[in-house]
Design an enzyme around this catalytic site. Sequence first.
Site, PDB file in Angstrom:
ATOM      1  N   ASN A  43      -4.042  63.668  37.442  1.00 42.10           N
ATOM      2  CA  ASN A  43      -4.618  63.814  38.772  1.00 42.10           C
ATOM      3  C   ASN A  43      -4.260  62.599  39.628  1.00 42.10           C
ATOM      4  O   ASN A  43      -4.198  61.462  39.138  1.00 42.10           O
ATOM      5  CB  ASN A  43      -6.129  64.073  38.723  1.00 42.10           C
ATOM      6  CG  ASN A  43      -6.905  63.089  37.872  1.00 42.10           C
ATOM      7  OD1 ASN A  43      -6.412  62.590  36.860  1.00 42.10           O
ATOM      8  ND2 ASN A  43      -8.112  62.785  38.275  1.00 42.10           N
ATOM      9  N   GLU A  45      -5.428  60.952  43.195  1.00 44.45           N
ATOM     10  CA  GLU A  45      -6.413  61.000  44.272  1.00 44.45           C
ATOM     11  C   GLU A  45      -5.892  60.265  45.508  1.00 44.45           C
ATOM     12  O   GLU A  45      -4.840  59.627  45.473  1.00 44.45           O
ATOM     13  CB  GLU A  45      -7.727  60.392  43.765  1.00 44.45           C
ATOM     14  CG  GLU A  45      -8.286  61.211  42.610  1.00 44.45           C
ATOM     15  CD  GLU A  45      -9.629  60.715  42.085  1.00 44.45           C
ATOM     16  OE1 GLU A  45     -10.057  59.608  42.463  1.00 44.45           O
ATOM     17  OE2 GLU A  45     -10.231  61.456  41.286  1.00 44.45           O
ATOM     18  N   CYS A  54      -5.124  67.859  41.403  1.00 43.61           N
ATOM     19  CA  CYS A  54      -5.498  67.896  39.979  1.00 43.61           C
ATOM     20  C   CYS A  54      -4.272  67.760  39.078  1.00 43.61           C
ATOM     21  O   CYS A  54      -3.149  68.120  39.468  1.00 43.61           O
ATOM     22  CB  CYS A  54      -6.168  69.226  39.650  1.00 43.61           C
ATOM     23  SG  CYS A  54      -7.769  69.465  40.420  1.00 43.61           S
ATOM     24  N   GLU A  56      -3.448  69.544  36.497  1.00 41.73           N
ATOM     25  CA  GLU A  56      -2.825  70.840  36.197  1.00 41.73           C
ATOM     26  C   GLU A  56      -1.778  71.182  37.245  1.00 41.73           C
ATOM     27  O   GLU A  56      -0.669  71.627  36.946  1.00 41.73           O
ATOM     28  CB  GLU A  56      -3.863  71.976  36.213  1.00 41.73           C
ATOM     29  CG  GLU A  56      -4.962  71.883  35.196  1.00 41.73           C
ATOM     30  CD  GLU A  56      -6.179  71.114  35.687  1.00 41.73           C
ATOM     31  OE1 GLU A  56      -6.007  70.046  36.316  1.00 41.73           O
ATOM     32  OE2 GLU A  56      -7.293  71.566  35.414  1.00 41.73           O
ATOM     33  N   CYS A  90      -7.272  75.325  40.603  1.00 39.57           N
ATOM     34  CA  CYS A  90      -6.184  75.316  39.608  1.00 39.57           C
ATOM     35  C   CYS A  90      -6.071  76.671  38.913  1.00 39.57           C
ATOM     36  O   CYS A  90      -4.968  77.118  38.592  1.00 39.57           O
ATOM     37  CB  CYS A  90      -6.399  74.207  38.588  1.00 39.57           C
ATOM     38  SG  CYS A  90      -6.059  72.584  39.301  1.00 39.57           S
TER      39      CYS A  90
HETATM   40  N1  THU Z   1      -9.567  67.255  38.227  1.00 38.26           N
HETATM   41  C1  THU Z   1      -8.436  67.653  37.571  1.00 38.26           C
HETATM   42  O1  THU Z   1      -7.435  66.936  37.527  1.00 38.26           O
HETATM   43  N2  THU Z   1      -8.449  68.873  36.993  1.00 38.26           N
HETATM   44  C2  THU Z   1      -9.503  69.738  37.011  1.00 38.26           C
HETATM   45  O2  THU Z   1      -9.378  70.867  36.559  1.00 38.26           O
HETATM   46  C3  THU Z   1     -10.793  69.284  37.545  1.00 38.26           C
HETATM   47  C4  THU Z   1     -10.768  68.051  38.345  1.00 38.26           C
HETATM   48  C5  THU Z   1      -9.547  65.948  38.882  1.00 38.26           C
HETATM   49  C6  THU Z   1      -9.604  66.028  40.399  1.00 38.26           C
HETATM   50  C7  THU Z   1     -10.219  64.701  40.758  1.00 38.26           C
HETATM   51  O3  THU Z   1      -9.190  63.728  40.833  1.00 38.26           O
HETATM   52  C8  THU Z   1     -11.114  64.368  39.581  1.00 38.26           C
HETATM   53  O4  THU Z   1     -10.679  65.187  38.508  1.00 38.26           O
HETATM   54  C9  THU Z   1     -12.586  64.590  39.843  1.00 38.26           C
HETATM   55  O5  THU Z   1     -12.816  65.859  40.353  1.00 38.26           O
END
Ligand code: THU
Length: 138
Positions: A43, A45, A54, A56, A90
């Site tokens: 992920n 941000e 995310c 995925e 996702c």
């Molecule tokens: N996140 C993911 O990478 N995958 C998911 O399926 C759920 C959430 C990440 C997004 C964000 O950077 C952090 O987790 C908190 O939501």
Amino acid sequence: MNTTLSFIKLASEIRVKAYAPYSRHRVGACLVTQDDHIFLGVNVENCSFPLGVCAERVAIYKAVSEGYLKFKKLVLVTGNEEISAPCGGCRQVIREFAPDLEIIVANPKNLYKTFFLKDLLPHAFSPESYLKGQDPSS
Ligand code: THU
């Protein structure tokens, strides 16, 4: 080591590269194509929160941008003791390419649970739904 554990290891190793200074929720993804290529993602941000992406999706977009469109397995590792399945956005992105995808989510102790996209996103909006909803051109 069985293949699931080796994919968990890859996702776990890449997870440390997650850029998650805001949530501090790091996710690592290992996407396996039908012909056994592997794409990893984390992920990423942003200080403008909605721009974060995310793990995925990063893995899927890396694969698609390299011409790989067919996937058989997605393995995720999160920091959660409790297994947490992919977010709704996702699930929809996965549906576009791999309606039958097997999704394995592991915690930091290598405990894992297997899901199938069909169960996580029943009655999904699909490329077929989109085409069927188009008005005939005039
Ligand atoms: N996140 C993911 O990478 N995958 C998911 O399926 C759920 C959430 C990440 C997004 C964000 O950077 C952090 O987790 C908190 O939501």
